[in-house]
Design an enzyme around this catalytic site. Sequence first.
Site, PDB file in Angstrom:
ATOM      1  N   TYR A  76     -13.281 -17.639  -4.365  1.00 14.22           N
ATOM      2  CA  TYR A  76     -12.274 -17.443  -3.986  1.00 14.22           C
ATOM      3  C   TYR A  76     -11.481 -16.704  -5.444  1.00 14.22           C
ATOM      4  O   TYR A  76     -10.734 -16.220  -5.259  1.00 14.22           O
ATOM      5  CB  TYR A  76     -11.423 -18.599  -3.594  1.00 14.22           C
ATOM      6  CG  TYR A  76      -9.846 -18.495  -3.176  1.00 14.22           C
ATOM      7  CD1 TYR A  76      -9.609 -17.724  -2.090  1.00 14.22           C
ATOM      8  CD2 TYR A  76      -8.851 -18.340  -4.235  1.00 14.22           C
ATOM      9  CE1 TYR A  76      -8.391 -17.572  -1.710  1.00 14.22           C
ATOM     10  CE2 TYR A  76      -7.751 -17.933  -4.144  1.00 14.22           C
ATOM     11  CZ  TYR A  76      -7.224 -17.439  -2.758  1.00 14.22           C
ATOM     12  OH  TYR A  76      -6.104 -16.971  -2.285  1.00 14.22           O
ATOM     13  N   THR A 129       4.288  10.420   0.887  1.00 17.30           N
ATOM     14  CA  THR A 129       4.815   9.681   1.967  1.00 17.30           C
ATOM     15  C   THR A 129       4.956   8.250   1.730  1.00 17.30           C
ATOM     16  O   THR A 129       6.083   7.512   1.538  1.00 17.30           O
ATOM     17  CB  THR A 129       4.220   9.689   3.162  1.00 17.30           C
ATOM     18  OG1 THR A 129       2.533   9.204   3.065  1.00 17.30           O
ATOM     19  CG2 THR A 129       4.222  11.115   4.020  1.00 17.30           C
ATOM     20  N   ASP A 219      -0.148   8.396 -10.424  1.00 16.76           N
ATOM     21  CA  ASP A 219      -1.000   8.267  -9.253  1.00 16.76           C
ATOM     22  C   ASP A 219      -2.191   8.848  -9.528  1.00 16.76           C
ATOM     23  O   ASP A 219      -2.319  10.110  -9.241  1.00 16.76           O
ATOM     24  CB  ASP A 219      -0.270   8.851  -8.000  1.00 16.76           C
ATOM     25  CG  ASP A 219      -0.873   8.337  -6.687  1.00 16.76           C
ATOM     26  OD1 ASP A 219      -2.062   8.257  -6.685  1.00 16.76           O
ATOM     27  OD2 ASP A 219       0.091   8.636  -5.491  1.00 16.76           O
ATOM     28  N   LYS A 262     -10.192   7.288  -1.988  1.00 16.61           N
ATOM     29  CA  LYS A 262     -10.459   8.745  -2.138  1.00 16.61           C
ATOM     30  C   LYS A 262     -11.611   8.883  -3.271  1.00 16.61           C
ATOM     31  O   LYS A 262     -12.783   8.938  -3.102  1.00 16.61           O
ATOM     32  CB  LYS A 262      -9.151   9.537  -2.487  1.00 16.61           C
ATOM     33  CG  LYS A 262      -8.189   9.468  -1.419  1.00 16.61           C
ATOM     34  CD  LYS A 262      -7.290   8.198  -1.026  1.00 16.61           C
ATOM     35  CE  LYS A 262      -6.232   8.597  -0.244  1.00 16.61           C
ATOM     36  NZ  LYS A 262      -5.597   7.300  -0.067  1.00 16.61           N
ATOM     37  N   ARG A 386       0.973  18.096   8.327  1.00 14.50           N
ATOM     38  CA  ARG A 386       1.758  17.794   6.761  1.00 14.50           C
ATOM     39  C   ARG A 386       2.999  18.797   6.928  1.00 14.50           C
ATOM     40  O   ARG A 386       2.725  19.626   5.876  1.00 14.50           O
ATOM     41  CB  ARG A 386       0.901  17.900   5.656  1.00 14.50           C
ATOM     42  CG  ARG A 386      -0.239  16.870   5.523  1.00 14.50           C
ATOM     43  CD  ARG A 386      -0.102  15.768   4.812  1.00 14.50           C
ATOM     44  NE  ARG A 386       0.211  14.501   5.897  1.00 14.50           N
ATOM     45  CZ  ARG A 386       0.379  13.408   5.574  1.00 14.50           C
ATOM     46  NH1 ARG A 386      -0.021  12.780   4.378  1.00 14.50           N
ATOM     47  NH2 ARG A 386       1.088  12.618   6.326  1.00 14.50           N
ATOM     48  N   PHE A 452       5.077   9.855  11.462  1.00 12.65           N
ATOM     49  CA  PHE A 452       3.823  10.668  11.563  1.00 12.65           C
ATOM     50  C   PHE A 452       2.775   9.928  12.251  1.00 12.65           C
ATOM     51  O   PHE A 452       1.895  10.404  13.124  1.00 12.65           O
ATOM     52  CB  PHE A 452       3.580  11.582  10.413  1.00 12.65           C
ATOM     53  CG  PHE A 452       3.237  10.782   9.386  1.00 12.65           C
ATOM     54  CD1 PHE A 452       4.309  10.372   8.353  1.00 12.65           C
ATOM     55  CD2 PHE A 452       1.943   9.976   9.093  1.00 12.65           C
ATOM     56  CE1 PHE A 452       4.079   9.472   7.513  1.00 12.65           C
ATOM     57  CE2 PHE A 452       1.786   9.216   7.915  1.00 12.65           C
ATOM     58  CZ  PHE A 452       2.699   9.207   6.904  1.00 12.65           C
TER      59      PHE A 452
HETATM   60  C1  P71 Z   1      -4.407  10.545   2.846  1.00 12.34           C
HETATM   61  C2  P71 Z   1      -3.981   9.417   2.491  1.00 12.34           C
HETATM   62  C3  P71 Z   1      -3.830   8.113   3.626  1.00 12.34           C
HETATM   63  C4  P71 Z   1      -2.560   8.409   4.235  1.00 12.34           C
HETATM   64  C5  P71 Z   1      -1.492   7.718   3.719  1.00 12.34           C
HETATM   65  C6  P71 Z   1      -0.238   8.006   4.508  1.00 12.34           C
HETATM   66  C7  P71 Z   1      -0.314   8.784   5.516  1.00 12.34           C
HETATM   67  C8  P71 Z   1      -1.322   9.339   5.856  1.00 12.34           C
HETATM   68  C9  P71 Z   1      -2.708   9.211   5.336  1.00 12.34           C
HETATM   69  C10 P71 Z   1      -3.039   8.082   0.646  1.00 12.34           C
HETATM   70  C11 P71 Z   1      -2.434   8.242  -0.496  1.00 12.34           C
HETATM   71  C12 P71 Z   1      -2.559   9.324  -1.764  1.00 12.34           C
HETATM   72  C13 P71 Z   1      -1.651   9.318  -2.866  1.00 12.34           C
HETATM   73  C14 P71 Z   1      -1.647  10.507  -3.495  1.00 12.34           C
HETATM   74  C15 P71 Z   1      -1.087   7.147  -2.522  1.00 12.34           C
HETATM   75  C16 P71 Z   1      -1.816   7.130  -1.412  1.00 12.34           C
HETATM   76  C17 P71 Z   1      -1.774   5.827  -0.603  1.00 12.34           C
HETATM   77  N1  P71 Z   1      -3.498   9.088   1.188  1.00 12.34           N
HETATM   78  N2  P71 Z   1      -1.073   8.300  -3.315  1.00 12.34           N
HETATM   79  O1  P71 Z   1      -4.147  11.550   2.036  1.00 12.34           O
HETATM   80  O2  P71 Z   1      -3.055  10.364  -0.984  1.00 12.34           O
HETATM   81  O3  P71 Z   1      -2.933   5.080  -0.619  1.00 12.34           O
HETATM   82  O4  P71 Z   1      -3.815   4.978   1.746  1.00 12.34           O
HETATM   83  O5  P71 Z   1      -4.750   3.641   0.098  1.00 12.34           O
HETATM   84  O6  P71 Z   1      -2.415   3.045   0.778  1.00 12.34           O
HETATM   85  O7  P71 Z   1      -4.787  10.844   3.973  1.00 12.34           O
HETATM   86  P1  P71 Z   1      -3.484   4.089   0.381  1.00 12.34           P
END
Ligand code: P71
Length: 461
Positions: A76, A129, A219, A262, A386, A452
């Site tokens: 933990y 978003t 970011d 990512k 998008r 979305f």
């Molecule tokens: C992507 C995503 C995932 C996503 C998020 C929202 C709507 C559709 C798909 C996430 C990101 C991102 C950047 C630049 C923060 C997040 C959030 N991207 N910054 O591109 O691209 O991270 O999903 O781990 O919470 O499909 P998280």
Amino acid sequence: MKQQMKWSWAEPYKIKMVELLKMTTPGQRKKAMQEAGFNTFLLKSEDVYIDLLTDSGTSAMSDRQWAGMMMGDEAYAGSRNFYHLEQVVRDVYGYKYMIPTHQGRGAENILSKILIKKGDIIPGNMYFTTTRLHQELAGGRFEDIIIDEAHDPENEFPFKGNVNIEKLTKLIAKHGAEKIPYISIATSVNMAGGQPISMQNLKELRKLTTKHGIRIIHDMTRVAENAFFIQQREKGYDKKSVAEIVKEICSCTDGATMSAKKDALVNIGGFLAINDWDVFEEARNMVVVYEGLHTYGGLAGRDMEAMAIGIGESVDDNHIKARIGQVIYLGEKMIDFGIPIVKPIGGHGIFVDAKKFLPHLSQDAFPAQTLAAEVYLDSGIRTMERGVVSAGRKANGENYYPKLELVRFTIPRRVYTQAHMDVIAESTLRVFERRNKIKGLEMVYEPKYLRFFQARFKKLQ
Ligand code: P71
């Protein structure tokens, strides 16, 4: 601008295990699309052939990462995998303190709550978003300070992620530095098409913000991909490694939120990193409310181990060259077919310009949503809207009408082959050839937040 590299690239790995894909018939796809309300987020993954919805959490881990999963210390508190991750974040990125979170938005939530007061302004290089939503929920307002070129899909400026320094200077003069808790800077700007920010721009930004005592929060979700473009395009960086450039980028900023799903090659995970002890201290307090203890932040020990190993692999020059090489291969094939895409080709996917693809549809008929549905119907390839649906509504209820109305063909890392890229380009071409006959959509269900994800649509007659 042809971006093709002079010599062929190839993957710096070989395949040890494969996952079989399900092929579907046109009839099955029509039924699946109708059941999903013409929203690719609502499709069952089983009904998808090539999944380009996102590069988030969809990459293939290496055998080393899988071995790391077996080394999970599921205590933990004080798991050894946490200390490994903390060390890697210091070594690879250079940030002093780190708190794991379940994914990127977990870090955004905590950071926004700590740094933003009601009425604050958060300038940034284009919205994302979840990031903007957390800023708004904390009482702030996002202001776009990206250069104008970023809003023009045809403009081939090599660093469309750059900040317009003049716009930011004016914003500071107008509101005063005390109203700006930080500048929100993304590397590889997602909504602009995976476009990089230059080191020169970042350094100018650092100078200006230091003068005013304003933080830069990074970011860093796709920082290694941004570093590759700096290596390829920016004067003085061609001899530097991606790892060196990544560290230099981070050194220009005060802290970061990371979605490790990512760049960092894991299926789940993220973190908040910060150099400032006071902010760290507060974040460490807050993480227990929303995520879990500060030594696991909503993750299993094995997840932190896979992340620590993935971060190391993500800054390898050969890895990034093959990853972006594959994206560029697909993009150039589409350009050769005459399909309108965002240029230059970005780091994590191809962004098709739905306004140009379907010029007979107004933005109220959701051209990008429509195109994503049509590509799925043609071949079972899943992509993501998008555009106007993703942009959502302003606080006063009006729709945001973004200039960019795009369909993102996002490429997971180390998952698909060059032959898959050919199939993707050819399917898009078939839809392009019948584009004049395509009708738009009407929204019949709209959720309140991040619409979305769950919105439903009907075909216009
Ligand atoms: C992507 C995503 C995932 C996503 C998020 C929202 C709507 C559709 C798909 C996430 C990101 C991102 C950047 C630049 C923060 C997040 C959030 N991207 N910054 O591109 O691209 O991270 O999903 O781990 O919470 O499909 P998280």
